[in-house]
Motif scaffolding. Structure first.
Motif, PDB file in Angstrom:
ATOM      1  N   TYR A  95       0.869  -1.181   0.000  1.00 48.29           N
ATOM      2  CA  TYR A  95       0.000   0.000   0.000  1.00 48.29           C
ATOM      3  C   TYR A  95       0.898   1.220   0.000  1.00 48.29           C
ATOM      4  O   TYR A  95       2.126   1.096  -0.129  1.00 48.29           O
TER       5      TYR A  95
ATOM      6  N   ALA B  96     -17.373  -0.086  -0.428  1.00 50.79           N
ATOM      7  CA  ALA B  96     -16.054   0.467  -0.121  1.00 50.79           C
ATOM      8  C   ALA B  96     -16.078   1.992  -0.170  1.00 50.79           C
ATOM      9  O   ALA B  96     -15.447   2.655   0.660  1.00 50.79           O
TER      10      ALA B  96
ATOM     11  N   VAL C 161      -9.091   3.030   5.816  1.00 44.22           N
ATOM     12  CA  VAL C 161      -9.538   2.557   4.504  1.00 44.22           C
ATOM     13  C   VAL C 161      -8.411   2.884   3.534  1.00 44.22           C
ATOM     14  O   VAL C 161      -8.022   4.039   3.392  1.00 44.22           O
ATOM     15  N   THR C 162      -7.862   1.872   2.882  1.00 43.06           N
ATOM     16  CA  THR C 162      -6.730   2.114   2.000  1.00 43.06           C
ATOM     17  C   THR C 162      -6.817   1.238   0.765  1.00 43.06           C
ATOM     18  O   THR C 162      -7.556   0.252   0.732  1.00 43.06           O
ATOM     19  N   VAL C 163      -6.072   1.617  -0.243  1.00 52.24           N
ATOM     20  CA  VAL C 163      -5.974   0.827  -1.468  1.00 52.24           C
ATOM     21  C   VAL C 163      -4.694   0.005  -1.404  1.00 52.24           C
ATOM     22  O   VAL C 163      -3.613   0.539  -1.132  1.00 52.24           O
TER      23      VAL C 163
ATOM     24  N   VAL D  35      -9.612  -2.168  -2.448  1.00 55.66           N
ATOM     25  CA  VAL D  35      -9.804  -1.461  -1.185  1.00 55.66           C
ATOM     26  C   VAL D  35      -9.837  -2.467  -0.046  1.00 55.66           C
ATOM     27  O   VAL D  35     -10.465  -3.526  -0.146  1.00 55.66           O
TER      28      VAL D  35
ATOM     29  N   TYR E 164     -12.160  -5.936  -0.337  1.00 62.31           N
ATOM     30  CA  TYR E 164     -12.978  -5.696  -1.526  1.00 62.31           C
ATOM     31  C   TYR E 164     -12.246  -6.079  -2.807  1.00 62.31           C
ATOM     32  O   TYR E 164     -12.428  -5.437  -3.840  1.00 62.31           O
TER      33      TYR E 164
ATOM     34  N   ASP F 221     -10.220  10.970   3.083  1.00 65.44           N
ATOM     35  CA  ASP F 221     -10.327   9.524   2.878  1.00 65.44           C
ATOM     36  C   ASP F 221      -9.082   8.767   3.318  1.00 65.44           C
ATOM     37  O   ASP F 221      -9.120   7.544   3.470  1.00 65.44           O
TER      38      ASP F 221
END
Length: 529
Positions: free
Chosen positions: A87, A129, A150-152, A173, A189, A414
């Motif tokens: 990430y 998400a 919440v991260t990608v 996500v 997700y 975010d």
């Protein structure tokens, strides 16, 4: 085909790409990654078929490895697979733990420690998400959770036996949610139409009674060599989880979160104070459990961002402590005394203006914004220049009066992340004894002595002025670059040509840096990272 004598009937066949043996210990596992050629293999009856290839694992020198075994709540398990994710702030691992009963679990990294988690079904409504925001309250499967981050992320590599096919083609996500029951839940997700849900609790490697750990972890930490991109000095990355390291020669902060072979981002920093506890020093402390030998691996200076010119500014220092099987903790040297703190897996429960945690009521003290001013050593999160955090401190009541809690928010919008940490106060004498601080240096560790207590002896006055000078120099770095800082007191006391006065002027010219809070707070990367 060959079989082995194990609690679960094992299946072994030759890799269709290179011929090396590939094992399946669980009948539920349909996928594996060949340890020799990294081919991703699907099991189809008694045959193996190659469906892709995994990237090479980023060598993070984790103490865990395939084949390591342990026990969780009386049930034995073996680590048979590994997933490595990336990430924006670095990488983290999730290890596939296969229990003798055939049940699968995940031993995952979480804020410098570990979580043992298990996949769970989703039968009710699941938030999208896009709708998740850090700090939100969510109900998942009838249980309340607070969104922590919440991260990608993207799966970058895999190893060993897996319950599903690894997909390294695209990012997805992942959200971490934490409960008042001490749980951490993860919504994955990777397939937005069918998110996956897992629930876990914090665990120390020592609690798992593990065997077969990597040799470097069993003995001493083996270092990874890297060249400082600023001055060329040779650096040794000693910890498996290190994301940032400070050059011992030029004090540049080097980002190694993308691997030591990558182009290393870095930034320069001004000189700070000398740590009162030297880096590398080992001290025996009981931080919420039995006494353990903790090593100082990092040092941070922070001070509070004043909201207006009339606000009194506070500052503190933090020492990052490391233990091979317990993970990380922080030793905090603040104006009102010493304390220790470590990340919490869950979250406290709101109670009026305060919170409840593990049966104790905590009252809120204050909110503040802090910023890192100076660092030394190695850190398990990626450090950013002038990184600011929003903090709230809580103090225990009644029999829990020595306990402390801190809520820290990093990032914005975010990308926010919320981390709770908890600990207790410590006596300065206990810190001095644990880390073998010399008698002539122990007075400087005291934070609760009144100024009048130094009047009896001249040496006390000298120490007091030394503390005042340290405080002034750090505070000048937390100002606005020079306008708010006044060196006249040092000039009148020591003279215009003195080192103290000249250092003050140099600090004003060097620009602003800040940090803050009484009980600390730290930017840790969070979730399973």
């Amino acid at each position: 085909m060959a079989t082995e004598s194990t609690p679960q009937r094992a299946y072994r066949a030759a890799c269709p790409n290179c011929g090396a043996p590939v094992d399946f210990r669980s009948p539920a596992s349909a996928f594996a990654v060949c340890s020799f050629c990294r081919s991703t293999i699907v099991r189809d009856g008694d045959a193996l078929r190659k469906i892709g290839q995994s990237a090479e694992l980023f060598d993070d020198h984790s103490p865990l490895q395939l084949g390591a075994a342990g026990s969780w709540q009386g049930a034995t398990f073996t680590l048979v697979g590994r997933l490595q994710y990336r990430y924006k702030d670095g990488t983290w691992n999730e290890w596939h733990a296969l229990f003798d009963s055939g049940k699968s679990g995940w031993l995952s990294e979480d804020n410098g420690r570990y979580v043992m988690a298990f996949d769970a079904p989703l039968t009710g409504a699941v938030p999208t998400a896009a709708s998740l925001q850090p700090g939100q309250q969510q109900v998942i499967e009838g249980q309340g959770f607070a969104v922590g981050s919440v991260t990608v992320a993207r799966l970058i590599a895999a190893q060993g036996e897996l319950p599903f096919a690894p997909n390294t083609e695209r990012g997805f996500v992942v959200a971490d949610l934490r409960s008042t029951r001490g749980e951490v839940g993860t919504l994955d997700y990777a397939d937005p139409a069918a998110p996956k849900w897992s629930i876990g609790r914090s665990v120390a490697i020592s609690e798992l009674a593990m065997t077969g750990l990597a040799e470097s972890a069993e003995k001493t930490l083996s270092a990874r060599g890297v060249e400082c991109p600023s001055c060329g000095a040779a650096l040794e990355v000693k910890l498996s989880t290190t994301q940032s390291i400070v050059c011992h020669q030029c004090h540049a902060v080097v980002d190694v979160s993308q691997g030591v072979g990558a182009d290393l981002a870095h930034f320069a920093q001004d000189n700070g104070m000398e740590p009162q506890i030297p880096l590398g020093r080992i001290g025996t402390l009981a931080l919420g459990n039995k006494p353990l030998a903790w090593q100082v691996v990092g040092y941070v200076e922070r001070c509070e961002i004043a909201q207006d010119a009339d606000d009194e500014q506070s500052l503190w220092r933090e020492y990052l402590l490391y233990h091979r099987t317990e993970g990380f903790a922080f030793l905090v040297d603040a104006e009102d005394g010493w304390s220790w703190t470590a990340p919490l897996t869950g979250v406290p429960q709101a109670s009026g203006d305060g919170v409840r945690h593990e049966g104790a009521l905590y009252r809120k003290l204050y909110d503040y914004t802090g910023e890192v001013t100076y660092v030394l050593g190695e850190f398990y999160w990626r450090l950013s220049r002038h990184e600011r955090t929003a903090n709230t401190d809580y103090v225990g009541t009644g029999n829990a009066s020595k306990k402390r809690l801190n809520r820290e928010v990093t990032g914005s919008g975010d990308t926010r992340e919320i981390v709770w940490s908890g600990g207790e106060t410590l006596a300065a004498s206990d810190v001095a004894k644990a880390f073998k601080i010399a008698p002539d240096q122990q007075a400087a560790l005291q934070r609760d002595a009144l100024p009048t207590s130094f009047d009896r002896k001249m040496i006390g006055k000298i120490i007091l002025w030394g503390v005042i000078i340290v405080v002034l120099l750090i505070l000048f770095r937390c100002g606005d670059g020079g306008g708010a800082a006044d060196c006249s007191a040092l000039r009148s006391t020591y003279g215009e040509a003195s080192t103290e006065y000249q250092n003050c002027l140099a600090s004003q010219r060097s620009g602003s840096r800040t940090s803050g809070g009484s009980f600390g707070g730290f930017s840790s990367g969070g979730g399973h990272k």
